[in-house]
Each structure stands twice: as structure tokens, then as C-alpha cells.
Design a protein around this motif. Structure first.
Motif: not given
Length: 239
Positions: A150-153, A172-174, A182-183, A201-202
Motif C-alpha cells: 500500500l501507498g499513502g501511510m 489478518g494482521s496489520v 500492509g495486511v 479474509l483477504l
């Protein structure tokens, strides 16, 4: 469309390199190219894999060689060079898919939340606020099936990877690693700082589309309570 570098990856793949910086413009070029490939596949195309600044195109050398040229790599490079002239980034394309990711932060779900907060002289609730205030772009899927980069943090909550990775990170951990978040879609080893967990559930191999997220999607994290987490988890698992 910027200049694109081509180079082989083994004898059945070719890499298109769109630049050397991670940004939304290059991401847009890559997305436009993959859309065109979907609509205009060349003979022998097997699949493609988009990344931050590259697009890897896999092909069947035998099928490609039947097109009249002896060198499959040069044939595919010629196809893609011709395609490049037709690929346009359309600013009026439909809005990307937006996904809400509910997250229970801290405690047993986010054991490193306190560490990230202390690292920056923040309170845990301030880390949560910064993490949930952003709309993130999914640049690519990788590392593990369904894992979104992901971008934007917010840079205010960036944190280094752990010196000693965990042997098991729950699905599911972030997490946070450097300037990225990420996840983890499945249980796996990992060294990211864990700040929360989602009940979604990704990745589910039994779905028509196993990965919940795709490159080009946008997501927002939404804080939930432990009670809400357990309820949503039960629903996600079909209970």
C-alpha cells in the motif's frame, strides 16, 4: 507514456520497466498497460504480474515461436513495443474499487502498537488516528497470496522491521515496516510491527477471485472493537 525498458527474465518472461520511482503516475501507466493486455492478448500470452515500477509478462515460447520468428523474446518485445503506442492513461476511467478494512487495534491483535507509539512520542490512539485517516492505494499484490503493498501511510508512524521476525504472524494482521503498511492475508513468518488485525479474509482459494484486493484498488482502515472483531470474524468464517 514514458520510455519503457525491456529485458528478459529467463526464457519465458519479459520485464517492462516503467521507471525507478514508486508513484501514482507510474502505477497508472502499468494499470493502463495491463488493461490493454487484457483486451488485446498476443498469441502465447500466459499471464502478467504488475509490481511497483515493472510489469512482468509471461509467455509460452513454443506458441510464440510459431508466429514466424525464431527468437520468442524478440517477438514478444515487438508485440509489446507496438502495443505501447496504443496504451493511454484515461483520466476519465471509472473510479477504482474502494474497500473498507475493519481493524481491531492494539492488545492481543496489535502487540506492537505501543512500540510504534513510543517510537514517535505518540499515544496509541494517535497512531490509530493517523493510520485510519488515509486512503491507501494498492500498488501491487505480492510476498504472499493476497498481500497488498500500500501507498499513502502517514510518515509520522513509520517504524523499522523487527530485529527478529516472528515465526508465525496470524492471518489478518496489520503491520508497519518502514514507510509502508500492509495486511498479512495468511498465517506466515514476518518481521513487520503489528498494530492490529482485521477479521476479513483477504485470501480465500475457494472464492472465484481468491484475493480480496487487486492492484489499483483503494482502501481505508476503520477501527473496530474486540467485540465487533469477533462478530465479523464469525461471519467471515461462515458461522
Amino acid at each position: 507514456m514514458p520510455a519503457i525498458n525491456f529485458y528478459p527474465l529467463g526464457d519465458a518472461a519479459l520485464v517492462l520497466e516503467f521507471g525507478d520511482h514508486i508513484n501514482r503516475l507510474i502505477h497508472g501507466y502499468i494499470q493502463a498497460f495491463t488493461t490493454y493486455l487484457d483486451q488485446h492478448p498476443f498469441p502465447g500470452l500466459v499471464e502478467y504480474v504488475p509490481a511497483f515500477t515493472t510489469l512482468t509478462v509471461y509467455y509460452d515460447p513454443w506458441v510464440v515461436s510459431q508466429q514466424g520468428l525464431q527468437n520468442p523474446y524478440h517477438t514478444v518485445a515487438a508485440y509489446l513495443t507496438e502495443m505501447r503506442a496504443h496504451v493511454k492513461v484515461n483520466p476519465e476511467e471509472p473510479a477504482p474499487k474502494a474497500v473498507e478494512i475493519p481493524v481491531c487495534y492494539g492488545g492481543k491483535y496489535g502487540p506492537d502498537l505501543e512500540y510504534v507509539a513510543n517510537l514517535h512520542g505518540l499515544k496509541p490512539k494517535e497512531v490509530i488516528a493517523l493510520h485510519t485517516q488515509t486512503t491507501y492505494l494498492v500498488y501491487m499484490i505480492g510476498f504472499a497470496p493476497g498481500f497488498p503493498y500500500l501507498g499513502g501511510m502517514a510518515p509520522e508512524i513509520a517504524a523499522p522491521r523487527k530485529d527478529k521476525p516472528r515465526a508465525k504472524v496470524p492471518a489478518g494482521s496489520v503491520g508497519i515496516a518502514g514507510k509502508q503498511t500492509g495486511v498479512y492475508p495468511i498465517q506466515s513468518p514476518g518481521g513487520w510491527q503489528l498494530i492490529g488485525r482485521t477479521p476479513l479474509l483477504l485470501f480465500n482459494p475457494h472464492r472465484d477471485q481468491p484475493s480480496l484486493l487487486q492492484a489499483g484498488d483503494v482502501i481505508r482502515f476503520v477501527a473496530i472493537t474486540e467485540k465487533q472483531f469477533e462478530k465479523k470474524k464469525a461471519v467471515a468464517n461462515g458461522h
